[in-house]
Design a protein around this motif. Sequence first.
Motif, PDB file in Angstrom:
ATOM      1  N   GLY A 160       0.815  -1.216   0.000  1.00  0.00           N
ATOM      2  CA  GLY A 160       0.000   0.000   0.000  1.00  0.00           C
ATOM      3  C   GLY A 160       0.845   1.262   0.000  1.00  0.00           C
ATOM      4  O   GLY A 160       0.577   2.200  -0.751  1.00  0.00           O
ATOM      5  N   TYR A 214      -1.722   5.270  -8.590  1.00  0.00           N
ATOM      6  CA  TYR A 214      -3.125   5.091  -8.990  1.00  0.00           C
ATOM      7  C   TYR A 214      -3.474   5.856 -10.249  1.00  0.00           C
ATOM      8  O   TYR A 214      -4.163   5.349 -11.134  1.00  0.00           O
ATOM      9  CB  TYR A 214      -4.059   5.454  -7.846  1.00  0.00           C
ATOM     10  CG  TYR A 214      -3.892   4.506  -6.686  1.00  0.00           C
ATOM     11  CD1 TYR A 214      -4.517   3.266  -6.694  1.00  0.00           C
ATOM     12  CD2 TYR A 214      -3.063   4.820  -5.613  1.00  0.00           C
ATOM     13  CE1 TYR A 214      -4.344   2.374  -5.661  1.00  0.00           C
ATOM     14  CE2 TYR A 214      -2.871   3.942  -4.568  1.00  0.00           C
ATOM     15  CZ  TYR A 214      -3.516   2.708  -4.593  1.00  0.00           C
ATOM     16  OH  TYR A 214      -3.329   1.820  -3.586  1.00  0.00           O
ATOM     17  N   ILE A 262      -3.125  -3.457  -5.203  1.00  0.00           N
ATOM     18  CA  ILE A 262      -4.121  -3.020  -4.220  1.00  0.00           C
ATOM     19  C   ILE A 262      -5.532  -3.126  -4.811  1.00  0.00           C
ATOM     20  O   ILE A 262      -6.474  -3.543  -4.129  1.00  0.00           O
ATOM     21  CB  ILE A 262      -3.820  -1.571  -3.743  1.00  0.00           C
ATOM     22  CG1 ILE A 262      -2.485  -1.536  -2.971  1.00  0.00           C
ATOM     23  CG2 ILE A 262      -4.947  -1.022  -2.887  1.00  0.00           C
ATOM     24  CD1 ILE A 262      -2.473  -2.255  -1.644  1.00  0.00           C
ATOM     25  N   VAL A 263      -5.676  -2.783  -6.090  1.00  0.00           N
ATOM     26  CA  VAL A 263      -6.983  -2.934  -6.740  1.00  0.00           C
ATOM     27  C   VAL A 263      -7.394  -4.399  -6.742  1.00  0.00           C
ATOM     28  O   VAL A 263      -8.539  -4.777  -6.418  1.00  0.00           O
ATOM     29  CB  VAL A 263      -6.945  -2.381  -8.181  1.00  0.00           C
ATOM     30  CG1 VAL A 263      -8.243  -2.681  -8.906  1.00  0.00           C
ATOM     31  CG2 VAL A 263      -6.681  -0.886  -8.173  1.00  0.00           C
ATOM     32  N   LEU A 319      -6.409  -6.666  -4.673  1.00  0.00           N
ATOM     33  CA  LEU A 319      -6.712  -7.035  -3.294  1.00  0.00           C
ATOM     34  C   LEU A 319      -8.139  -6.617  -2.927  1.00  0.00           C
ATOM     35  O   LEU A 319      -8.881  -7.374  -2.308  1.00  0.00           O
ATOM     36  CB  LEU A 319      -5.704  -6.373  -2.359  1.00  0.00           C
ATOM     37  CG  LEU A 319      -5.882  -6.638  -0.877  1.00  0.00           C
ATOM     38  CD1 LEU A 319      -5.454  -8.042  -0.545  1.00  0.00           C
ATOM     39  CD2 LEU A 319      -5.081  -5.646  -0.049  1.00  0.00           C
ATOM     40  N   ALA A 320      -8.521  -5.399  -3.340  1.00  0.00           N
ATOM     41  CA  ALA A 320      -9.853  -4.896  -3.001  1.00  0.00           C
ATOM     42  C   ALA A 320     -10.933  -5.773  -3.630  1.00  0.00           C
ATOM     43  O   ALA A 320     -11.914  -6.145  -2.975  1.00  0.00           O
ATOM     44  CB  ALA A 320      -9.991  -3.453  -3.481  1.00  0.00           C
ATOM     45  N   ILE A 321     -10.737  -6.132  -4.905  1.00  0.00           N
ATOM     46  CA  ILE A 321     -11.715  -6.998  -5.577  1.00  0.00           C
ATOM     47  C   ILE A 321     -11.778  -8.352  -4.872  1.00  0.00           C
ATOM     48  O   ILE A 321     -12.854  -8.882  -4.585  1.00  0.00           O
ATOM     49  CB  ILE A 321     -11.336  -7.182  -7.063  1.00  0.00           C
ATOM     50  CG1 ILE A 321     -11.447  -5.839  -7.793  1.00  0.00           C
ATOM     51  CG2 ILE A 321     -12.223  -8.222  -7.731  1.00  0.00           C
ATOM     52  CD1 ILE A 321     -10.924  -5.866  -9.209  1.00  0.00           C
ATOM     53  N   LEU A 370     -10.980  -9.080  -1.772  1.00  0.00           N
ATOM     54  CA  LEU A 370     -11.577  -8.972  -0.437  1.00  0.00           C
ATOM     55  C   LEU A 370     -13.097  -8.949  -0.516  1.00  0.00           C
ATOM     56  O   LEU A 370     -13.778  -9.531   0.327  1.00  0.00           O
ATOM     57  CB  LEU A 370     -11.060  -7.729   0.282  1.00  0.00           C
ATOM     58  CG  LEU A 370      -9.699  -7.900   0.967  1.00  0.00           C
ATOM     59  CD1 LEU A 370      -9.260  -6.585   1.601  1.00  0.00           C
ATOM     60  CD2 LEU A 370      -9.751  -9.003   2.021  1.00  0.00           C
ATOM     61  N   ALA A 371     -13.619  -8.291  -1.561  1.00  0.00           N
ATOM     62  CA  ALA A 371     -15.070  -8.260  -1.733  1.00  0.00           C
ATOM     63  C   ALA A 371     -15.602  -9.685  -1.870  1.00  0.00           C
ATOM     64  O   ALA A 371     -16.609 -10.062  -1.254  1.00  0.00           O
ATOM     65  CB  ALA A 371     -15.436  -7.427  -2.962  1.00  0.00           C
ATOM     66  N   THR A 427      -1.008 -10.845  -3.946  1.00  0.00           N
ATOM     67  CA  THR A 427      -1.421  -9.545  -3.399  1.00  0.00           C
ATOM     68  C   THR A 427      -0.627  -9.161  -2.146  1.00  0.00           C
ATOM     69  O   THR A 427      -0.463  -7.990  -1.869  1.00  0.00           O
ATOM     70  CB  THR A 427      -2.926  -9.518  -3.055  1.00  0.00           C
ATOM     71  OG1 THR A 427      -3.209 -10.641  -2.240  1.00  0.00           O
ATOM     72  CG2 THR A 427      -3.797  -9.536  -4.276  1.00  0.00           C
TER      73      THR A 427
END
Lengths: 295, 261
Positions: A33, A53, A268-269, A271-273, A275-276, B108
């Motif tokens: 991050g 980003y 990070i993107v 990771l976010a997807i 995690l959802a 990740t």
Amino acid sequence: MSNRRAPCRCRVLAFLPLVPFVLLMVAGIGYTGMQSLGLLVSTRSSVAYEPGYAAILGSAWFYRSLFYSLYIASVSTGLAVILGTLLALALRRLPDRLFTAALVYKVPLILPHVVIGLIVLLAFGGRGLIARAVDAISFWAALGLTHRVFDLLSPPGSGALIAAYVFKSAPFVTLLVYAVLRRFDTRQTETARMLGAGAFLRFRCLLFPVLWPPAATAGVIVFLFSFGAFDLPFLLGGSRPAMLAIDVFNRYWYRDLSARPAAMASLIVMLAISLAFVIVYFLLVRRQRRGVRHV
Amino acid sequence: MSRPGVLNFGVLIVVLVFFTLPVALLVLYSLNVRYGSVPSLRAWLYLAGQYRTFGAALVSSLAYGLSAVALVFAACVIPAKAIARSSRSGTAVLEAVLLTPALLPSITFAIGVHQLFIRAGLVDTWLGVLLVLSFVAYPYMLRALIAAYESIDPAYEQCARNLGAGMFQTFRLVELPFLLPGAAAGGSVVFLVAFSDYFLVFLIGGGIVPAYTSYLVPFIRSADYSIASALSIVFLLVPIALFVAQDRLLTLVLRGRGMAV
């Protein structure tokens, strides 16, 4: 109950052995991050980097890789869930003696991904079994239908990648669905049939409610895996478009530090997807306390 | 034969073809049996000649696989019990958070971990590989042990304690036998994850730590399918041999304690 009386201090201490693991995760993601924001990239504090980003959101490669990864993951998950569930339904009807032999369906579960990759190359590759078989039949060749039909899914490697993921994941779906299906009382469908319910109604009202929770949880796991894994695209996938994991790795491993923030931002993107989907997984699992779980 | 009988055989044949043909393909390729080439033992003879590097890779992979199982079991036993015996509502969330590393794509967090390991001097070391593999695989053991603890009646433990057994004695004599089947199941998955991984070993081990996957992949990439197939067969046989051995051992141990198997 003894645990009610256990002092609170003990309960916190009980998690001490897992602290190194949690710290490793937090630190790894934290570092990623920070670097995605252009911080900590270089050991020299005088060198400043822009956050990654803006770079990824304005570049074509990122969208191409992201959508390509989502596409591969969706198609292979869809096929794996459908084929795996059908296999579980078929296995349920087998008498015990035949079922024992049918347990070979678990073979792909033990095979490492790199070996699955090799098998797909042996079967589907340009010099592989299927290509040879198709070429050997001159009738097909006369129609202009050579093994190139297998390259029809336009980006190179997509067909092979999807085949590999489906071969690895469908038995996993079968495993989870069959575990639930085994407890299903077939007298329910017999009764429904006697009461005049058609095949579709019987499936929708009796079988489907039992099938979908394990199929969905297996599907989420399969999706997460085919979305972000490295091994199989490394062996089978093309580079244009590349799966996101490959793209990020190449940017991290082969490029200079100025490419680092963009690579970390795409992680990070990712990771976010992911995690959802992880949250969806645990919400699904909560609904089926008694089912067989993966984790 | 009746119609359902024929249908069943049809299903079985499809399953057998789909799932044994790939393994048969590996065997055939390892013997160089294919269209337009002469069968030979070249691949197997090559491996026999290379037994040092090939053996080192296999032993190293076995070592970090088995060490990961041991490490992860040691780290998960106490937390698993705490989760299984807790009735608080927040426990479910905590459990979900602790299980997450198995579900996230490893890249990740692995690249961040790689850079931290560079600073800590853990990159290219056997210990670094063991740590990162244990980290991705521990949730399988944790989940298996939670399930095992949930099936043990807390009264057993209380009885043992009332009769004067210490904490360690209670664990060894009362809880451990109940945990073994679950631990064996979780351990099998942990071993498979660690033993089969290519990316993390390659990233953290940097090609310095010998590994079976790192030994195999270059043969696939350079399209030497005969040797790659021979290696893959060994790759399939080693875990199967271990699982059979584990199963026998577990049966012996549990029978010795007079428990139903």
